[in-house]
Design a protein around this motif. Structure first.
Motif, mmCIF file in Angstrom:
data_model
loop_
_atom_site.group_PDB
_atom_site.id
_atom_site.type_symbol
_atom_site.label_atom_id
_atom_site.label_comp_id
_atom_site.label_asym_id
_atom_site.label_seq_id
_atom_site.Cartn_x
_atom_site.Cartn_y
_atom_site.Cartn_z
ATOM 1 N N SER A 189 0.624 43.430 28.807
ATOM 2 C CA SER A 189 0.280 42.149 29.427
ATOM 3 C C SER A 189 -0.759 42.396 30.500
ATOM 4 C CB SER A 189 1.524 41.491 30.046
ATOM 5 O OG SER A 189 1.142 40.377 30.848
ATOM 6 N N LEU A 190 -1.948 41.831 30.318
ATOM 7 C CA LEU A 190 -3.002 41.996 31.311
ATOM 8 C C LEU A 190 -2.589 41.378 32.637
ATOM 9 C CD1 LEU A 190 -5.857 43.051 31.825
ATOM 10 C CD2 LEU A 190 -6.746 40.865 30.980
ATOM 11 N N ILE A 217 -10.879 42.350 37.408
ATOM 12 C CA ILE A 217 -11.005 41.678 38.692
ATOM 13 C C ILE A 217 -10.303 40.320 38.633
ATOM 14 C CG2 ILE A 217 -13.171 42.811 39.300
ATOM 15 C CD1 ILE A 217 -14.597 40.141 38.606
ATOM 16 N N SER A 218 -10.000 39.791 39.815
ATOM 17 C CA SER A 218 -9.358 38.484 39.891
ATOM 18 C C SER A 218 -10.405 37.376 39.880
ATOM 19 C CB SER A 218 -8.535 38.382 41.181
ATOM 20 O OG SER A 218 -9.384 38.450 42.320
ATOM 21 N N LYS A 219 -9.964 36.181 39.563
ATOM 22 C CA LYS A 219 -10.879 35.041 39.543
ATOM 23 C C LYS A 219 -11.425 34.757 40.937
ATOM 24 C CE LYS A 219 -11.347 30.432 37.503
ATOM 25 N NZ LYS A 219 -10.653 29.313 36.821
ATOM 26 N N TRP A 248 -12.457 31.297 31.844
ATOM 27 C CA TRP A 248 -11.755 32.467 32.383
ATOM 28 C C TRP A 248 -10.477 32.779 31.620
ATOM 29 C CZ3 TRP A 248 -12.792 36.026 36.180
ATOM 30 C CH2 TRP A 248 -11.725 36.819 36.587
ATOM 31 N N ASP A 249 -9.608 31.778 31.448
ATOM 32 C CA ASP A 249 -8.310 32.013 30.792
ATOM 33 C C ASP A 249 -8.497 32.463 29.352
ATOM 34 O OD1 ASP A 249 -7.009 31.324 33.115
ATOM 35 O OD2 ASP A 249 -6.605 29.252 32.501
ATOM 36 N N ALA A 250 -9.459 31.870 28.664
ATOM 37 C CA ALA A 250 -9.707 32.254 27.271
ATOM 38 C C ALA A 250 -10.174 33.707 27.190
ATOM 39 C CB ALA A 250 -10.745 31.329 26.647
#
Length: 268
Positions: free
Chosen positions: A14-15, A171-173, A204-206
């Protein structure tokens, strides 16, 4: 020293289970961290010399990550002390017309490392199982087929002497927003920014889902993936430098024996 085990993609993955802000490979104060990176960079140069002297194998470093994740910065700092004669960097852009006329792996095979060489791919063949998936230009069956073809391709490389290190810069959003804004606000960085970056950010989510599936499907014993927490640039660089040093040391180089004619030779 921190362990790479948690960050190696293996089995159920799980990323979202890996925090981009983690910094397990940072130790000491900033000065100590800079010194550690410099020492690793020097050690990489020494190991690359041994790789070249052995003359049998090669190393491929694959760097993948969303915009601003630090692929260029990684190359700049990790290889800051390595002779440019021993490191080759290939940046994969959107396919050209000629490249699109061939199979998606065609351009990658031509950029594979030579014997005795370290090659770095800034983006790679994985773009062809990320962008088309998110954009919907290939379906699930073709995606699975490409995963299998990638695994076969990488197996071919490893069976012919290439050691593959694959790093996904995670990296985070929020961190991406900060870095994109810096590119817009600082005149010296504006050349790095393209309006299309904002369109990609909306998906981003995709992209997170596409990365998770691609990494899980293509992390093999021959060519495993490592997820690199990359909100901290220094942590990213130290972790990848340590991974490369560990990998190269594990190759246990056998340098050819000296020519017997050199024994006792004196240069006049």
């Amino acid at each position: 020293m921190a362990s790479f085990k948690k960050y190696r993609v293996d089995g159920k993955f799980s990323l979202a289970g890996i925090d981009p802000g983690e910094t397990p490979f940072l130790e000491g104060n900033e000065d100590a961290q800079r010194e550690a990176l410099d020492a690793l960079a020097i050690e990489l140069d020494t190991l690359q010399n041994l790789l070249h002297a052995e003359g049998r194998r090669k190393l491929l470093l694959v760097l993948q990550g969303l915009d601003t994740s630090g692929k260029d910065g990684t190359i700049r700092w990790v290889f800051s002390r390595t002779s440019p004669l021993g490191v080759k960097v290939t940046a994969f852009k959107a396919p050209t017309e000629d490249e699109r006329a061939h199979d998606f792996l065609w351009r990658c095979h031509a950029a594979a490392p030579r014997t005795g060489e370290i090659t770095v791919w800034n983006r790679s063949h994985y773009e062809d199982v990320l962008v088309p998936v998110v954009e919907g230009t290939i379906d699930k069956d073709e995606t699975r087929q490409r995963f299998a073809q990638i695994n076969d391709f990488e197996r071919l490389l490893t069976q012919t002497g290439t050691v593959i290190v694959k790093c996904m810069l995670h990296i985070s959003k929020d961190e991406q927003r900060v870095r994109l804004q810096a590119r817009i606000d600082e005149p010296g960085k504006q050349w790095k920014f393209a309006l299309g970056d904002l369109e990609v950010r909306k998906k981003w989510d995709a992209y997170q889902q596409a990365y998770e599936k691609a990494l899980a499907a293509t992390s093999t014993d021959e060519a495993p993936w490592h997820v690199i927490p990359a909100d901290s640039k220094r942590h990213r660089n130290l972790m990848i430098a340590q991974l490369l040093v560990k990998t190269l040391k594990g190759m246990k180089f056998s340098v050819p024996d000296a020519d017997p004619a050199l024994k006792g030779l004196i240069v006049e």
